[in-house]
Design an enzyme around this catalytic site. Structure first.
Site, PDB file in Angstrom:
ATOM      1  N   PRO A 157       0.822  -1.225   0.000  1.00 27.24           N
ATOM      2  CA  PRO A 157       0.000   0.000   0.000  1.00 27.24           C
ATOM      3  C   PRO A 157       0.853   1.271   0.000  1.00 27.24           C
ATOM      4  O   PRO A 157       0.348   2.353  -0.278  1.00 27.24           O
ATOM      5  CB  PRO A 157      -0.837  -0.119   1.278  1.00 27.24           C
ATOM      6  CG  PRO A 157      -0.176  -1.158   2.106  1.00 27.24           C
ATOM      7  CD  PRO A 157       0.571  -2.049   1.176  1.00 27.24           C
ATOM      8  N   GLU A 189       1.070  -8.562   8.814  1.00 29.14           N
ATOM      9  CA  GLU A 189       1.241  -7.099   8.905  1.00 29.14           C
ATOM     10  C   GLU A 189       2.210  -6.586   7.848  1.00 29.14           C
ATOM     11  O   GLU A 189       2.435  -5.378   7.746  1.00 29.14           O
ATOM     12  CB  GLU A 189       1.734  -6.700  10.304  1.00 29.14           C
ATOM     13  CG  GLU A 189       0.862  -7.206  11.448  1.00 29.14           C
ATOM     14  CD  GLU A 189      -0.630  -7.083  11.160  1.00 29.14           C
ATOM     15  OE1 GLU A 189      -1.097  -5.953  10.932  1.00 29.14           O
ATOM     16  OE2 GLU A 189      -1.328  -8.125  11.165  1.00 29.14           O
ATOM     17  N   ARG A 225      -1.047  -8.076 -21.168  1.00 27.02           N
ATOM     18  CA  ARG A 225      -1.904  -7.576 -22.253  1.00 27.02           C
ATOM     19  C   ARG A 225      -1.188  -6.603 -23.172  1.00 27.02           C
ATOM     20  O   ARG A 225      -1.628  -6.360 -24.282  1.00 27.02           O
ATOM     21  CB  ARG A 225      -3.125  -6.834 -21.679  1.00 27.02           C
ATOM     22  CG  ARG A 225      -4.032  -7.643 -20.820  1.00 27.02           C
ATOM     23  CD  ARG A 225      -5.113  -6.738 -20.253  1.00 27.02           C
ATOM     24  NE  ARG A 225      -5.857  -6.058 -21.306  1.00 27.02           N
ATOM     25  CZ  ARG A 225      -6.833  -6.622 -22.018  1.00 27.02           C
ATOM     26  NH1 ARG A 225      -7.204  -7.851 -21.764  1.00 27.02           N
ATOM     27  NH2 ARG A 225      -7.435  -5.941 -22.969  1.00 27.02           N
ATOM     28  N   ASP A 238      -5.424   2.529 -25.920  1.00 27.85           N
ATOM     29  CA  ASP A 238      -5.494   3.852 -26.539  1.00 27.85           C
ATOM     30  C   ASP A 238      -6.437   4.749 -25.767  1.00 27.85           C
ATOM     31  O   ASP A 238      -6.115   5.883 -25.471  1.00 27.85           O
ATOM     32  CB  ASP A 238      -5.953   3.733 -27.990  1.00 27.85           C
ATOM     33  CG  ASP A 238      -4.909   3.009 -28.819  1.00 27.85           C
ATOM     34  OD1 ASP A 238      -3.749   2.949 -28.361  1.00 27.85           O
ATOM     35  OD2 ASP A 238      -5.254   2.508 -29.900  1.00 27.85           O
TER      36      ASP A 238
HETATM   37  C1  4G1 Z   1      -2.496   0.057   5.635  1.00 31.01           C
HETATM   38  C2  4G1 Z   1      -3.343  -2.331  -0.745  1.00 31.01           C
HETATM   39  C3  4G1 Z   1      -2.471  -1.310   5.380  1.00 31.01           C
HETATM   40  C4  4G1 Z   1      -2.823  -3.263   0.129  1.00 31.01           C
HETATM   41  C5  4G1 Z   1      -3.126   0.920   4.747  1.00 31.01           C
HETATM   42  C6  4G1 Z   1      -2.864  -2.201  -2.019  1.00 31.01           C
HETATM   43  C7  4G1 Z   1      -3.691  -0.939   3.356  1.00 31.01           C
HETATM   44  C8  4G1 Z   1      -0.308  -4.651  -2.317  1.00 31.01           C
HETATM   45  C9  4G1 Z   1      -1.301  -3.997  -1.570  1.00 31.01           C
HETATM   46  C10 4G1 Z   1      -3.059  -1.793   4.247  1.00 31.01           C
HETATM   47  C11 4G1 Z   1      -1.786  -4.127  -0.259  1.00 31.01           C
HETATM   48  C12 4G1 Z   1      -3.730   0.411   3.616  1.00 31.01           C
HETATM   49  C13 4G1 Z   1      -1.838  -3.047  -2.425  1.00 31.01           C
HETATM   50  C14 4G1 Z   1      -3.055  -3.260   3.944  1.00 31.01           C
HETATM   51  C15 4G1 Z   1      -1.220  -5.128   0.705  1.00 31.01           C
HETATM   52  C16 4G1 Z   1       0.810  -6.767   3.981  1.00 31.01           C
HETATM   53  C17 4G1 Z   1      -0.091  -7.910   3.640  1.00 31.01           C
HETATM   54  C18 4G1 Z   1       0.238  -5.546   3.386  1.00 31.01           C
HETATM   55  C19 4G1 Z   1      -1.279  -7.324   2.902  1.00 31.01           C
HETATM   56  C20 4G1 Z   1      -1.224  -5.847   3.113  1.00 31.01           C
HETATM   57  C21 4G1 Z   1      -4.403   1.320   2.629  1.00 31.01           C
HETATM   58  C22 4G1 Z   1      -2.102  -5.490   4.315  1.00 31.01           C
HETATM   59  N1  4G1 Z   1      -1.195  -3.117  -3.622  1.00 31.01           N
HETATM   60  N2  4G1 Z   1      -1.739  -5.115   1.958  1.00 31.01           N
HETATM   61  N3  4G1 Z   1      -2.159  -4.059   4.587  1.00 31.01           N
HETATM   62  O1  4G1 Z   1      -3.828  -3.699   3.123  1.00 31.01           O
HETATM   63  O2  4G1 Z   1      -0.314  -5.862   0.381  1.00 31.01           O
HETATM   64  O3  4G1 Z   1      -0.294  -4.070  -3.545  1.00 31.01           O
END
Ligand code: 4G1
Length: 224
Positions: free
Chosen positions: A88, A115, A153, A167
Site C-alpha cells: 500500500p 502485517e 496484455r 489507446d
Molecule cells: C495500511 C493495498 C495497510 C494493500 C493501509 C494495495 C492498506 C499490495 C497492496 C493496508 C496491499 C492500507 C496493495 C493493507 C497489501 C501486507 C499484507 C500488506 C497485505 C497488506 C491502505 C495489508 N497493492 N496489503 N495491509 O492492506 O499488500 O499491492
C-alpha cells in the site's frame, strides 16, 4: 517477460495460469510465471517465516532471511530482474506505469501477508514498491495478479481477437458504450448510428460518447 513471484500462497496463481489471456500467453511462451514458496526458504522445521513484531502489538511480520535467500536464488537465473514489493506504500499502478513495466525483461514480485515484511527488506532488497489502490486487502497476491495481467496484455502477440483498450486509457478517456444483438430488448433499442454502416460517423459518435461518459462518470481523468 519472465515473472518470478515470492508468496506463501502459490496456489492462488492458478486463477490466472489456467484460464484466459495469461494462460494463452504462457502456452505461446510469450510470458513465464514461476512461483516461489517462501516457506521453502525457512530455516526451522515448522517452515515458519513470520515472527512477532519488535515493540509489541498484534499480528506477525515476515522475516528478512527467507525473503533475502529466495531473492538470491531467483537472481542466480535472472541476474537483471527488477524486484518489486506489492504494498500500500507503493506508487499507484496506472496505465502509464504498466507501459513502463512492459519494457522490462524480468520482474520479481514479493507478496506480503500478515502485517507485512521487515522494513530492512524494503531498504536493502527491493528496487521499488507498487500499490494497486488505497484499501486494505489480505495479501499481495491479488495485487501481483493484477500487475501480471495488465503488463501481459501490453506484450506483442498476447492479445488475439481482443482489443487492447490501451489507446482509450492513454487519452485519459473511458471506453465508449457497447451493444450487441438483439436490436431491441424489453423496448430498449440500439443507437441508430451503430446500424448505419457509416464507419466515419460511427467512429465520431464513439469518440463523442467516450468524452461524454468520462465527463459524467470520471471527471477526474480529464483534468489529469
Ligand atoms: C495500511 C493495498 C495497510 C494493500 C493501509 C494495495 C492498506 C499490495 C497492496 C493496508 C496491499 C492500507 C496493495 C493493507 C497489501 C501486507 C499484507 C500488506 C497485505 C497488506 C491502505 C495489508 N497493492 N496489503 N495491509 O492492506 O499488500 O499491492
Amino acid at each position: 517477460m519472465k515473472f518470478d513471484i515470492i508468496t506463501l500462497f502459490p496456489e492462488m496463481f492458478s486463477a490466472i495460469k489456467e484460464e484466459g489471456v495469461i494462460a494463452r500467453a504462457m502456452k505461446k511462451s510469450l510470458i513465464s510465471i514461476k512461483t516461489w514458496q517462501l516457506r521453502d526458504f525457512s530455516s526451522n522445521k515448522y517452515k515458519n517465516v513470520d515472527e512477532k513484531p519488535y515493540g509489541g502489538g498484534a499480528g506477525m511480520v515476515i522475516q528478512v532471511k527467507p525473503i533475502r535467500d529466495c531473492i538470491s536464488k531467483i537472481k542466480q537465473s535472472s541476474p537483471n530482474t527488477r524486484v518489486i514489493y506489492l504494498s500500500p506504500q507503493g506508487k499507484k499502478l496506472e496505465q502509464k506505469l504498466v507501459e513502463e513495466l512492459a519494457t522490462l525483461e524480468s520482474i520479481t514480485m514479493l507478496c506480503g501477508r500478515y502485517e507485512g515484511i521487515d522494513e530492512r527488506v524494503i531498504e536493502n532488497d527491493i528496487d521499488f514498491e507498487i500499490s494497486i489502490g488505497d484499501y486494505v486487502i489480505s495479501g499481495g497476491e491479488l495485487a501481483a495478479m493484477v500487475v501480471i495481467d495488465a503488463i501481459s496484455r501490453r506484450l506483442p502477440g498476447v492479445l488475439g481477437n481482443e482489443v487492447s483498450l490501451k489507446d482509450s486509457f492513454t487519452d485519459n478517456l473511458l471506453d465508449c458504450p457497447h451493444y450487441t444483438r438483439p436490436e431491441v430488448i424489453d423496448g430498449q433499442t440500439v443507437p441508430e448510428v451503430l446500424l448505419s454502416g457509416n464507419q466515419a460517423k460511427i467512429n465520431a459518435w464513439r469518440k463523442e460518447q467516450s468524452i461524454k461518459k468520462t465527463k459524467q462518470k470520471r471527471p477526474d481523468l480529464l483534468v489529469k
